[in-house]
Design a protein around this motif. Sequence first.
Motif: not given
Length: 716
Positions: A275-278, A280-281, A288
């Motif tokens: 996902g987008q947050q993943e 960024l992280d 995952e």
Amino acid sequence: MTKAQGRSGSPSLSNPVLLEKIDKLFACNVGEYIDLPQLVVVGDQSSGKSSVLEGLTKLPFPRDSGLCTRFATQIIFRRAVDSDVRRIVASVIPAPDANDDRASKLRAWKGEDLQDLVAASFSRMMVEIHELMGLSNPKDTSTTVKPTFSKDVFRLEISGPNEDHLSVIDVPGIFKNTTSGLTSKADIQMVREMILGYMKNPRSIMLTVVPANVDIATQEIIEMARDLDPEGERTLGVLTKPDLIDKGAEQKTIQIVQSNGLSMKLGWILVRNLGQQELLDGADRDLEEEAFRHKHPWNSLDPSKFGIKALKIRLQEIVTENVRRAFPLVRAEVTKRLRASRKAIEALGPERVTAEQQASYLLDVISSFQEATMQALGSNYGANNIFDDNQDLRLATVVVNRDIAFAEDLERWGHEYSFDANDPVKPVYSSEDESDEEYEEWTSTRKKEGISELEDILHDPSGISQRLRTDTLEWIKNSYLNSRGFEIGTFNVSLLATIMKKQSQKWEPFALGYISDVIVMVHDFITKVLKLSCHDDRVCRNLLSFLMDNLVEKYKKASEQVEFLLHIERTGMLKTLNHYFNDNLEKCRQDRLRSAIAKKTINTESGAEAIYTKDIVYQHPMSNDEYTAQDIHDILKSYYKVARKRFVDNVCMQAADYYLVRGPATPMKLFSPSMVNKLTEEQLEEIAGEEFTVHRRRLQLKKEIQDLEAGRKILL
């Protein structure tokens, strides 16, 4: 890890050589002409297609909206067991319709010696490719309108000792809504046609990427795949975004994957991307995805149907089998297409761009024309097949046959009055008062159909009655009585010219009809032989048009010669040195005397015929007018026969043969090397220059042959 395994630990392909050959065929544009086995990744812009590709290729595809897929990208992974380092080479394959300058510019670009492609370097390369292809850029301040999408293909080849052999083609994603300043409705249609172009290939495997959190059956890409592959034999489905499915709806997705739903014979594989947050992280996608697989209810799925590793193994199996099945057919089709392309460019004839090429082409045409003309005039019909297929090209024969017909027409029907009762024309009538309704038969002075472009110089056909008048002596007597002067016991010599003109008045339509027919035969011969010698109809028409004035001039000279001969024979005083005239005249007089004596013959008791001496010297008294009329009749009859034969010979030899068929300056002689050598460059271009469409077709065929020959070498 063994050499038989790739980075993922999966077995390597059993025959990577075939796959490498297919990739090389794509590189030399063979896919433009032949359906090549390929793997094409298709889906909507929001389907997660780029994330799937990134997972398969381990390449950091740019996520900037301005750098999203705007052209087809061919990504090739190749195991190079003889190399210790990973090598990355980037290039561009021009679109089939690219002009020469653009194609050369695109082919010249190379991205080599790239050890790795991290996100930053990949983005810089994509910016450079966009500029190279001339695509629009939201950050560009230029006022020039540039296209958003391109038909060019970006090719990325990655080789190394640990690479698994895989080749995929990524195409722009389908979209329905335009973006202001970036895309238009025309772009929507262009992208759809581009995608369909790849999907229509019956040898392509379609990797259709669909998000699992939507109604899968209604997705446009699924509908397109179903239309093109109704049996589902070459469609592999990939479901993305399982983590976004509503709670409770997971089982429906699992059922589709497990049961190969929607008629997908190649099945479905579920993939979970970051996902987008993943992103960024900086999360690891493979870890995952593996963790997600063990969660309920996804842990119930067959491991071969979940994850990017399973997808890669499945793709390798499908692609390998597809290539192995299609390879023999590809080889045969390349050979067949190459043969057809060579035949097509041969049918265009030699290239005619420069003045030298144009002159050489015309000289070849002229040489072939002259050869056929010599064969036709020499009756050497076995030397060329054109005489078997076109009997009217046997020029010597058709002209001789027309000569004979002309001579027979003039002999049978050329005289106005009959000299005796044995004329082979029926019916015979004796006076102008006899009804014409009993029987009437006509003959035409022309035997050939006219030609519209020569209608101004050809003589119209005339209908000549096959009746002859038999009141000849009465006509001659009246002519004598209406023209005599102070002669005593004789007649004015000019009277013979007058009655000869009347008697031969049909000569003119017969002779002019004959020469018109020969003109038609010659022009028809020229036109047809020129077409057979010149395979380009346009050049043939131009050459005829260029020489038409000269041709017409030569045709006119033949007609003028006939008119000259008519004037000689039918105007002025009669003259002949032919001894047959005297022989015929003497024979006429003897026949007349013999006929008169026969009336006085008696039969003796012994059965012999006898005549009294007094009956020999004493004839029935005739008036001077009657005697003169008979004398004129015999002279006219004797002279007419000699003059008619002379006239026929002169017309056939001097007018037809000399001016039209075998003389030193006949129409066929206009088509000569000297004529070509006198042409200016402008005239050569006008006559023999290639049309733009022919020139463009020749360039296309040259490129096609070049590409196919390169492909054939790869396949050997």
